[in-house]
Enzyme design. Structure first.
Site, PDB file in Angstrom:
ATOM      1  N   LYS A 247       4.181  -2.977   9.885  1.00  0.00           N
ATOM      2  CA  LYS A 247       3.643  -3.702   8.735  1.00  0.00           C
ATOM      3  C   LYS A 247       3.687  -5.189   9.058  1.00  0.00           C
ATOM      4  O   LYS A 247       4.755  -5.783   9.154  1.00  0.00           O
ATOM      5  CB  LYS A 247       4.455  -3.381   7.485  1.00  0.00           C
ATOM      6  N   ARG A 252      -4.266 -10.303   4.987  1.00  0.00           N
ATOM      7  CA  ARG A 252      -5.133  -9.132   5.141  1.00  0.00           C
ATOM      8  C   ARG A 252      -6.574  -9.622   5.221  1.00  0.00           C
ATOM      9  O   ARG A 252      -6.979 -10.487   4.434  1.00  0.00           O
ATOM     10  CB  ARG A 252      -4.938  -8.232   3.923  1.00  0.00           C
TER      11      ARG A 252
HETATM   12  P1  AMP Z   1       2.541  -5.374   0.204  1.00  0.00           P
HETATM   13  O1  AMP Z   1       1.952  -6.724   0.446  1.00  0.00           O
HETATM   14  O2  AMP Z   1       4.001  -5.311   0.397  1.00  0.00           O
HETATM   15  O3  AMP Z   1       2.033  -4.729  -1.047  1.00  0.00           O
HETATM   16  O4  AMP Z   1       1.996  -4.425   1.381  1.00  0.00           O
HETATM   17  C1  AMP Z   1       0.676  -4.082   1.556  1.00  0.00           C
HETATM   18  C2  AMP Z   1       0.042  -4.986   2.558  1.00  0.00           C
HETATM   19  O5  AMP Z   1       0.587  -4.774   3.850  1.00  0.00           O
HETATM   20  C3  AMP Z   1      -1.402  -4.749   2.784  1.00  0.00           C
HETATM   21  O6  AMP Z   1      -2.204  -5.326   1.825  1.00  0.00           O
HETATM   22  C4  AMP Z   1      -1.631  -5.397   4.144  1.00  0.00           C
HETATM   23  O7  AMP Z   1      -1.969  -6.746   3.961  1.00  0.00           O
HETATM   24  C5  AMP Z   1      -0.294  -5.357   4.800  1.00  0.00           C
HETATM   25  N1  AMP Z   1      -0.268  -4.622   6.053  1.00  0.00           N
HETATM   26  C6  AMP Z   1       0.419  -5.080   7.102  1.00  0.00           C
HETATM   27  N2  AMP Z   1       0.316  -4.256   8.150  1.00  0.00           N
HETATM   28  C7  AMP Z   1      -0.461  -3.224   7.751  1.00  0.00           C
HETATM   29  C8  AMP Z   1      -0.924  -2.041   8.406  1.00  0.00           C
HETATM   30  N3  AMP Z   1      -0.601  -1.781   9.655  1.00  0.00           N
HETATM   31  N4  AMP Z   1      -1.710  -1.201   7.689  1.00  0.00           N
HETATM   32  C9  AMP Z   1      -2.034  -1.482   6.400  1.00  0.00           C
HETATM   33  N5  AMP Z   1      -1.634  -2.581   5.736  1.00  0.00           N
HETATM   34  C10 AMP Z   1      -0.850  -3.450   6.402  1.00  0.00           C
END
Ligand code: AMP
Length: 550
Positions: A247, A252
């Protein structure tokens, strides 16, 4: 041709109706009578947007320009405007009240049409460079001179993107479905695909909803991940081998390329191409047309840098050269939706990943690190290595799943570590915005530094409405100085805040700020003596894998 007055009075009725169903009915009946051009305008305006989602250009009209124009049109002193503004916490409502005292009017009193207003917004968007502020002001002034009070209110609400009439995107979407007798599910689906509510309304009105497709150069909603707490929960949930991606903590981004044309969109579907010229160059090296999903990560010598470095780039505070050397980036790709005129997003992730690898191979773009995992031990192990490398955790994905724009469909699940929380004391409070206008709901809080208190952040989320009301009473009782918008508060109320990370910051006198602070609970069991210290903040800061100094 639709008039803006009809639009304003329709929204007025929507606003004064409490029930969601009634709101939808009023809007849908109004929309039924519109042609496709006006349907597009109305849907967009009703959600507080002046222009198409995903266009790089915005009207860029701030509060101060709007207040200046209101003062010019009404001839009232600035004092009066701030008094009325504080009363409502809403510039649109303030405009309505003040415009009833309008001094000037134009000679020609032809009423405003929806197309006039859309045209003026478009011209504001087009105004660029030297003299553009004067042009925008002129355009707004002539709109407000022609507008009645209620029209003025909605013009201002659209420009400030603060509609606040209880008509969220979902309800406008529902109104579109009802107005044109369409199935709610297909309208929802089409909206997620097309991204922009105006385009949705236009297609629905023209009977072309079924023809909506993902298209290059038009952003679509991003697929999202559902949080889960533990590796075990995730392993049990999937019950089979899945893919685990690192992650990444960056921005994004959806990258579109068609021929020599490249555009990059953010998660809010705003165009951010100009902030990342190296992505444009990188994409041009690939001999295909495509729509790729991934994360832009500040990255140097094989390691991620602090996310905050990207913020300056997004705001385009410095020239590209400086930005690139301070915050070099890698675009880590993890999905592909379109390739050379073919649709991939409905295909299984397994196939999409293979295609993606082939497409970006040999380009400067990175492929998101991915491993197959099948039990909680493997998930745990990979999670640890992700953290050690400076990433945020894992996103686990079902290899058989399609790409579902805008959905947290549990095909993707995220695992991340909550940092420590901090117990802090409230030292100030502000009136909230939006739904919470006029309510004290933004709290400034501090940690202890010996005998002193040092501010470390502000939070406005996490409490229930009931708790907010109770806090408001307490805060009023503890106020030592009231400046209208901001009040100083005797440090007695202790809250526990969670956050995503700690960053260095000049903004507060502690020298630190919390990223995404949210209130976990009110600590009635603690007093201001027992809160956390600046020392603890420093410890958490330096234990983070990635700090803003790297
Ligand atoms: P959060 O910001 O904690 O809600 O996590 C979701 C976000 O993780 C997504 O919107 C992406 O921007 C990010 N993200 C980072 N790495 C990945 C990945 N490998 N696949 C999908 N999302 C990812």
């Amino acid at each position: 041709m639709g008039t803006f007055a009809d639009f304003a009075s329709t929204l007025e009725r929507v606003h004064s109706t409490a029930g969601k169903n009634e709101k939808v009915r009023i809007l849908s009946e109004y929309m039924r009578g519109l042609d496709a051009d006006d349907a597009e305008r109305v849907a967009r305006f009703a959600t507080g947007r002046a222009s198409l989602k995903g266009s790089a250009d915005e009207t860029q009209i701030g509060y101060s320009m709007i207040s200046d124009v209101i003062e010019e049109v009404t001839g009232l002193p600035p004092r009066e405007l701030s008094r009325v503004y504080v009363k409502y916490g809403d510039l649109g409502k303030a405009a309505e009240e003040l415009l009833s005292k309008k001094k000037e009017t134009t000679l020609f009193q032809e009423s405003l049409s929806l197309s006039d207003v859309a045209g003026s917004f478009e011209a504001m968007t087009q105004a660029k460079g030297k003299g553009s502020n004067a042009t925008k002001k002129g355009l707004l002034k002539s709109l407000l001179l022609r507008a009645n009070e209620s029209e003025a209110k909605y013009i201002v609400k659209i420009l400030t993107k603060e509609m606040r009439i209880g008509l969220v995107d979902g309800l406008v979407e529902e109104a579109v479905a009802r107005a044109y007798d369409l199935d709610r599910g297909s309208v929802r689906e089409a909206h997620l695909l097309v991204g922009d509510i105006g385009m949705l309304a236009r297609s629905a009105r023209s009977g072309e909803l079924g023809r909506i497709r993902l298209e290059l150069m038009r952003p679509t909603n991003f697929m999202l991940a559902e949080p889960m707490e533990t590796p075990q929960e995730i392993a049990d949930y999937f019950g089979k081998e899945v893919y685990a991606d690192y992650k990444y903590d960056g921005v994004r981004a959806q990258l579109h390329k068609r021929g020599g044309e490249v555009r990059v969109f953010s998660r809010r579907l705003e165009e951010i191409t100009a902030s990342f010229p190296e992505l444009v160059e990188g994409a041009r090296l690939i001999d295909h047309d495509f729509m790729i999903d991934g994360e832009i990560v500040p990255f140097r010598d094989g390691r991620p840098l602090a996310f905050q470095l990207l913020q300056r780039r997004l705001r385009r505070k410095e020239g590209f050269e400086g930005a690139q050397s301070r915050a070099p980036v890698v675009f880590f790709c993890f999905d592909i939706l379109l390739l050379d005129g073919g649709e991939l997003y409905r295909k299984p992730l397994e196939d999409r990943r293979r295609t993606l690898e082939r497409v970006i191979g040999g380009s400067p773009f990175g492929m998101a690190e991915m491993k197959a995992v099948r039990n909680s031990g493997q998930i745990q192990e990979l999670f640890r290595s992700s953290r050690t490398l400076g990433y945020e955790g894992l996103v686990l994905k079902d290899p058989a799943s399609p790409y579902t724009p805008g959905r947290r469909g549990k095909y993707w699940v995220k695992l991340k570590e909550e940092l420590d929380t901090l117990d802090v004391v409230i030292v100030g409070a502000e009136l909230g915005h939006g739904k919470r206008a006029g309510v004290i709901s933004d709290y400034t809080f501090a940690v202890r530094d010996g005998a002193d208190l040092r501010v470390i952040g502000k939070a406005y989320s996490g409490l229930t409405d009931k708790e907010i009301d109770e806090m408001m009473v307490k805060i009023k009782g503890l106020t030592t100085e009231d400046n209208g918008y901001f009040r100083k508060v005797r440090p007695e109320l202790v809250i526990e805040v969670a956050f995503d990370s700690i960053q260095r910051s000049e903004r507060h006198d502690s020298g630190f700020a919390l990223r995404f602070p949210r209130i976990k609970r009110i600590r009635e069991d603690k007093n201001a003596e027992q809160i956390d210290t600046l020392e603890k903040v420093r410890e958490i800061y330096s234990s983070q894998k990635v700090t803003s100094e790297q």
